[in-house]
Design a protein around this motif. Structure first.
Motif, PDB file in Angstrom:
ATOM      1  N   VAL A 113       9.088   3.706  -6.333  1.00 56.53           N
ATOM      2  CA  VAL A 113       7.650   3.869  -6.520  1.00 56.53           C
ATOM      3  C   VAL A 113       7.156   5.155  -5.882  1.00 56.53           C
ATOM      4  CG1 VAL A 113       7.394   1.360  -6.519  1.00 56.53           C
ATOM      5  CG2 VAL A 113       6.900   2.643  -4.427  1.00 56.53           C
ATOM      6  N   GLN A 114       6.054   5.644  -6.406  1.00 57.30           N
ATOM      7  CA  GLN A 114       5.330   6.762  -5.814  1.00 57.30           C
ATOM      8  C   GLN A 114       3.964   6.249  -5.382  1.00 57.30           C
ATOM      9  OE1 GLN A 114       5.356   9.639  -9.015  1.00 57.30           O
ATOM     10  NE2 GLN A 114       7.127  10.699  -8.177  1.00 57.30           N
ATOM     11  N   TRP A 115       3.617   6.511  -4.132  1.00 58.58           N
ATOM     12  CA  TRP A 115       2.321   6.073  -3.626  1.00 58.58           C
ATOM     13  C   TRP A 115       1.225   6.979  -4.156  1.00 58.58           C
ATOM     14  CZ3 TRP A 115       2.785   1.463  -1.734  1.00 58.58           C
ATOM     15  CH2 TRP A 115       3.942   1.084  -1.066  1.00 58.58           C
ATOM     16  N   CYS A 116       0.136   6.376  -4.581  1.00 54.10           N
ATOM     17  CA  CYS A 116      -1.010   7.151  -5.047  1.00 54.10           C
ATOM     18  C   CYS A 116      -1.772   7.674  -3.829  1.00 54.10           C
ATOM     19  CB  CYS A 116      -1.934   6.284  -5.905  1.00 54.10           C
ATOM     20  SG  CYS A 116      -1.129   5.592  -7.362  1.00 54.10           S
TER      21      CYS A 116
ATOM     22  N   VAL B 231       0.824  12.395  -5.550  1.00 49.37           N
ATOM     23  CA  VAL B 231       1.680  11.303  -5.107  1.00 49.37           C
ATOM     24  C   VAL B 231       2.579  11.812  -3.996  1.00 49.37           C
ATOM     25  CG1 VAL B 231       1.722  10.067  -7.298  1.00 49.37           C
ATOM     26  CG2 VAL B 231       3.387  11.873  -6.892  1.00 49.37           C
TER      27      VAL B 231
ATOM     28  N   ASN C  61       9.287   9.389  -3.725  1.00 50.88           N
ATOM     29  CA  ASN C  61       9.647   8.035  -4.112  1.00 50.88           C
ATOM     30  C   ASN C  61      10.077   7.208  -2.895  1.00 50.88           C
ATOM     31  OD1 ASN C  61       9.271   9.059  -6.641  1.00 50.88           O
ATOM     32  ND2 ASN C  61      11.302   8.553  -7.409  1.00 50.88           N
TER      33      ASN C  61
ATOM     34  N   GLU D 276       0.638  -2.599  -3.103  1.00 51.59           N
ATOM     35  CA  GLU D 276       1.443  -3.132  -2.012  1.00 51.59           C
ATOM     36  C   GLU D 276       0.742  -4.345  -1.411  1.00 51.59           C
ATOM     37  OE1 GLU D 276       3.084  -1.525   2.329  1.00 51.59           O
ATOM     38  OE2 GLU D 276       1.254  -0.694   1.424  1.00 51.59           O
TER      39      GLU D 276
ATOM     40  N   GLY E   8       5.630  -5.135  -3.501  1.00 49.87           N
ATOM     41  CA  GLY E   8       4.719  -4.723  -4.557  1.00 49.87           C
ATOM     42  C   GLY E   8       4.369  -5.861  -5.502  1.00 49.87           C
TER      43      GLY E   8
ATOM     44  N   ARG F  79      -1.901  -0.271  -0.463  1.00 51.82           N
ATOM     45  CA  ARG F  79      -1.846   0.994  -1.199  1.00 51.82           C
ATOM     46  C   ARG F  79      -1.492   0.779  -2.671  1.00 51.82           C
ATOM     47  NH1 ARG F  79       2.569   4.046   2.330  1.00 51.82           N
ATOM     48  NH2 ARG F  79       3.430   1.927   2.341  1.00 51.82           N
ATOM     49  N   ARG F  80      -2.069   1.616  -3.525  1.00 50.45           N
ATOM     50  CA  ARG F  80      -1.662   1.640  -4.935  1.00 50.45           C
ATOM     51  C   ARG F  80      -0.367   2.417  -5.078  1.00 50.45           C
ATOM     52  NH1 ARG F  80      -4.896   4.500  -8.736  1.00 50.45           N
ATOM     53  NH2 ARG F  80      -5.279   5.989  -7.072  1.00 50.45           N
ATOM     54  N   PHE F  81       0.405   2.052  -6.091  1.00 54.52           N
ATOM     55  CA  PHE F  81       1.628   2.805  -6.375  1.00 54.52           C
ATOM     56  C   PHE F  81       1.882   2.839  -7.880  1.00 54.52           C
ATOM     57  CE2 PHE F  81       3.010  -1.597  -5.545  1.00 54.52           C
ATOM     58  CZ  PHE F  81       3.729  -1.888  -6.695  1.00 54.52           C
ATOM     59  N   ARG F  82       2.711   3.797  -8.280  1.00 57.01           N
ATOM     60  CA  ARG F  82       3.188   3.883  -9.657  1.00 57.01           C
ATOM     61  C   ARG F  82       4.686   3.658  -9.654  1.00 57.01           C
ATOM     62  NH1 ARG F  82       5.241   7.837 -13.146  1.00 57.01           N
ATOM     63  NH2 ARG F  82       5.084   9.455 -11.557  1.00 57.01           N
TER      64      ARG F  82
END
Length: 202
Positions: free
Chosen positions: A111-114, A3, A6, A70, A48, A92-95
């Motif tokens: 968030v943290q980008w995958c 990742v 943040n 996103e 998001g 983009r996916r994120f957690r």
């Protein structure tokens, strides 16, 4: 899971799962989301979209899933009732690390980008899924007309990530299953899971 650092991202929890590359139409009428759209318009940033785990799309802030995608605004307009309509596309996916609510009720996430791997070659055991996807896209048309005659589209059919996301978009799987795929980092494992679910339905 690899990742990046943040970042802060406004969140729009929904009873649906947005997937990378997938389009989604929205109607916007609550003040917090009208503010969100204005903010994104000024900044040029996205927002998001997360599946709602508990709560509703309107009223009190809902509890979002820990993974989301996103959304970038591609077009906007209004419906016959004068409500704002948006056409967005997943990026983009994120957690989600943590959330907080603004005074207007808008959820904001740290968030943290995958870290995506880029183009991942399809493995032989998944070739039938690419064939199935080509057949599905030929039927639905839309953004992918004449799939078999376009070199760029043929290259996409050799990309495990793209094939997985498009099948997850088009096949009749549940939002919970789509969320499970969203949480999976390995494109080949996503295709394995789709095969497993299709075998269970057979």
């Amino acid at each position: 899971m690899p990742v990046t650092d943040n970042e802060t991202l406004p969140l729009f929890p929904l009873h649906t799962v947005l997937l990378p590359g997938a389009p989604l139409g929205l109607r916007v009428f609550e003040r917090r989301y009208l503010d969100l759209v204005s903010e994104c318009g000024r900044s040029g940033q996205g927002f998001g979209i997360c599946l709602i785990l508990e709560g509703e799309e309107t009223g009190e802030p809902a509890t979002p899933a820990a993974f989301g995608v996103e959304a970038r605004i591609e077009d906007f307009g209004s419906d016959r009732n004068g409500l704002l309509t948006l056409q967005v596309r997943g990026q983009r996916r994120f957690r989600v690390v943590r959330t907080r609510a603004r005074d207007n009720g808008l959820l904001v996430g740290d968030v943290q980008w995958c870290d995506e791997a880029g183009v991942v070659p399809l493995q032989p055991q998944h070739a039938a899924l690419a064939t199935l996807l080509a057949e599905l896209l030929d039927k639905v048309g839309g953004e992918y007309p004449d799939l078999g005659h376009a070199t760029a589209n043929l290259r996409q059919l050799e990309d495990a990530s793209w094939v997985g996301w498009r099948l997850a978009e088009l096949l009749p799987v549940t939002d919970e299953q789509r969320l499970a795929l969203l949480q999976e980092d390995d494109p080949h494992r996503r295709l394995d899971r789709l095969l497993e679910w299709m075998d269970e339905e057979a």
